[in-house]
Design a protein around this motif. Structure first.
Motif, mmCIF file in Angstrom:
data_model
loop_
_atom_site.group_PDB
_atom_site.id
_atom_site.type_symbol
_atom_site.label_atom_id
_atom_site.label_comp_id
_atom_site.label_asym_id
_atom_site.label_seq_id
_atom_site.Cartn_x
_atom_site.Cartn_y
_atom_site.Cartn_z
ATOM 1 N N LEU A 112 0.825 -1.205 0.000
ATOM 2 C CA LEU A 112 0.000 0.000 0.000
ATOM 3 C C LEU A 112 0.866 1.264 0.000
ATOM 4 C CD1 LEU A 112 -2.776 1.318 0.096
ATOM 5 C CD2 LEU A 112 -2.698 1.119 2.597
ATOM 6 N N ILE A 113 1.892 1.295 0.846
ATOM 7 C CA ILE A 113 2.785 2.461 0.900
ATOM 8 C C ILE A 113 3.542 2.614 -0.421
ATOM 9 C CG2 ILE A 113 4.830 3.426 2.032
ATOM 10 C CD1 ILE A 113 3.733 2.056 4.648
ATOM 11 N N ALA A 114 4.034 1.484 -0.973
ATOM 12 C CA ALA A 114 4.734 1.532 -2.265
ATOM 13 C C ALA A 114 3.810 2.052 -3.353
ATOM 14 C CB ALA A 114 5.266 0.149 -2.627
ATOM 15 N N CYS A 115 2.549 1.648 -3.315
ATOM 16 C CA CYS A 115 1.578 2.109 -4.315
ATOM 17 C C CYS A 115 1.355 3.617 -4.192
ATOM 18 C CB CYS A 115 0.266 1.350 -4.155
ATOM 19 S SG CYS A 115 -0.927 1.720 -5.449
ATOM 20 N N ILE A 116 1.246 4.117 -2.972
ATOM 21 C CA ILE A 116 1.066 5.564 -2.760
ATOM 22 C C ILE A 116 2.287 6.326 -3.271
ATOM 23 C CG2 ILE A 116 0.894 7.352 -0.976
ATOM 24 C CD1 ILE A 116 -0.850 5.258 0.612
ATOM 25 N N ILE A 117 3.484 5.807 -2.979
ATOM 26 C CA ILE A 117 4.707 6.448 -3.477
ATOM 27 C C ILE A 117 4.716 6.436 -5.003
ATOM 28 C CG2 ILE A 117 7.230 6.241 -3.623
ATOM 29 C CD1 ILE A 117 7.093 5.115 -0.704
ATOM 30 N N PHE A 118 4.310 5.306 -5.614
ATOM 31 C CA PHE A 118 4.254 5.217 -7.077
ATOM 32 C C PHE A 118 3.280 6.252 -7.649
ATOM 33 C CE2 PHE A 118 2.272 3.650 -10.950
ATOM 34 C CZ PHE A 118 3.383 3.515 -11.763
ATOM 35 N N ILE A 119 2.125 6.404 -7.022
ATOM 36 C CA ILE A 119 1.129 7.368 -7.505
ATOM 37 C C ILE A 119 1.692 8.794 -7.412
ATOM 38 C CG2 ILE A 119 -1.125 8.414 -7.008
ATOM 39 C CD1 ILE A 119 -2.040 5.538 -6.170
ATOM 40 N N MET B 59 16.381 14.070 -18.710
ATOM 41 C CA MET B 59 16.060 13.380 -17.461
ATOM 42 C C MET B 59 14.590 13.005 -17.333
ATOM 43 S SD MET B 59 18.860 12.840 -15.959
ATOM 44 C CE MET B 59 18.211 12.240 -14.429
ATOM 45 N N ASP B 60 13.682 13.819 -17.845
ATOM 46 C CA ASP B 60 12.257 13.548 -17.653
ATOM 47 C C ASP B 60 11.836 12.195 -18.233
ATOM 48 O OD1 ASP B 60 9.557 14.405 -16.749
ATOM 49 O OD2 ASP B 60 9.158 14.323 -18.898
ATOM 50 N N PRO B 61 12.116 11.914 -19.514
ATOM 51 C CA PRO B 61 11.712 10.604 -20.023
ATOM 52 C C PRO B 61 12.479 9.462 -19.352
ATOM 53 C CG PRO B 61 12.862 11.843 -21.735
ATOM 54 C CD PRO B 61 12.671 12.764 -20.564
ATOM 55 N N LEU B 62 13.730 9.709 -18.982
ATOM 56 C CA LEU B 62 14.507 8.674 -18.301
ATOM 57 C C LEU B 62 13.902 8.359 -16.933
ATOM 58 C CD1 LEU B 62 16.978 6.839 -18.308
ATOM 59 C CD2 LEU B 62 18.296 8.735 -17.363
ATOM 60 N N ALA B 63 13.508 9.396 -16.190
ATOM 61 C CA ALA B 63 12.884 9.193 -14.883
ATOM 62 C C ALA B 63 11.588 8.397 -15.017
ATOM 63 C CB ALA B 63 12.611 10.537 -14.212
ATOM 64 N N ASP B 64 10.798 8.713 -16.045
ATOM 65 C CA ASP B 64 9.552 7.972 -16.284
ATOM 66 C C ASP B 64 9.839 6.497 -16.528
ATOM 67 O OD1 ASP B 64 8.432 10.479 -16.212
ATOM 68 O OD2 ASP B 64 8.179 10.628 -18.384
ATOM 69 N N LYS B 65 10.809 6.236 -17.378
ATOM 70 C CA LYS B 65 11.125 4.848 -17.740
ATOM 71 C C LYS B 65 11.682 4.082 -16.548
ATOM 72 C CE LYS B 65 9.977 6.359 -21.688
ATOM 73 N NZ LYS B 65 8.728 7.078 -21.622
ATOM 74 N N LEU B 66 12.510 4.740 -15.739
ATOM 75 C CA LEU B 66 13.051 4.078 -14.554
ATOM 76 C C LEU B 66 11.943 3.719 -13.567
ATOM 77 C CD1 LEU B 66 16.252 6.233 -13.929
ATOM 78 C CD2 LEU B 66 16.177 3.848 -14.690
ATOM 79 N N LEU B 67 11.007 4.638 -13.358
ATOM 80 C CA LEU B 67 9.902 4.391 -12.429
ATOM 81 C C LEU B 67 9.037 3.224 -12.905
ATOM 82 C CD1 LEU B 67 8.242 5.279 -9.928
ATOM 83 C CD2 LEU B 67 6.972 6.793 -11.476
#
Length: 191
Positions: free
Chosen positions: A45-52, A78-86
């Motif tokens: 649940l906490i991981a999901c909130i962090i992901f959101i 960095m923006d597209p890279l951050a998205d892909k990493l997440l």
């Protein structure tokens, strides 16, 4: 380092925190929640909130950068890279948790990095490949699939409706379609 770039970097820094809550058995967390007979750990649940929260920062950093004329080369990189990493971290974790087939994660992650590579080629060529409507639908489907997989398909699991599985399949299909579309529309960059 302007505000949009700091927000982008915060998205990257949220990834290991999300991973700890998702994959490490933390003894200080309370017993799992049980909702409609479905168990959900506090870590999930906490991981999901962090992901959101991390997913929301993607729209926020882009909006601030464009509205305040703070678009930088660092941000474009960095923006597209951050998205892909997440997204990659979430999908790989879901595979480890046996909530997603490995081949689905591989297809999605491969497309994401292939398109990011194509975008970098375009950037070096002096042009920008804007995300199309299909890419935005793909992103929404991927995020929704990840959220419902992290939540053990709640609340839909109560009614025995496989929303998470349907979203995962839809994300794979749209991801492949938009990936092929990007390469077909931008084939001149590969010459």
């Amino acid at each position: 380092m302007n505000l949009p770039n700091r927000i982008t970097l915060s998205r990257i820094f949220m990834i290991p925190i999300m991973m700890v809550f998702l994959l490490v058995d933390l003894p200080f967390l309370p017993e799992p929640l049980i909702w409609g007979g479905v168990e959900l750990s506090w870590g999930q649940l906490i991981a999901c909130i962090i992901f959101i929260i991390a997913s929301c920062t993607d729209g926020i950093d882009g909006y601030i950068a464009r509205s305040r004329n703070l678009v930088t080369n660092l941000g474009k990189l960095m923006d597209p890279l951050a998205d892909k990493l997440l997204v990659s971290a979430a999908f790989i974790s879901l595979v480890q948790m046996d909530k997603l087939a490995a081949w689905m994660a591989i297809v999605i992650i491969s497309r994401e990095f292939a398109v990011t590579g194509l975008r970098q080629i375009a950037l070096l060529d002096g042009s920008v490949m804007a995300a199309g409507a299909g890419g935005k639908v793909k992103t929404v489907l991927q995020i929704a699939a990840i959220i419902f997989l992290l939540l053990n398909n709640l609340p839909f699991e109560i009614w025995n409706f496989p929303a998470a599985e349907i979203l995962a399949w839809a994300a794979v299909i749209v991801t492949v379609y938009t990936g092929v579309d990007y390469f077909v529309r931008n084939r001149n960059l590969l010459k």
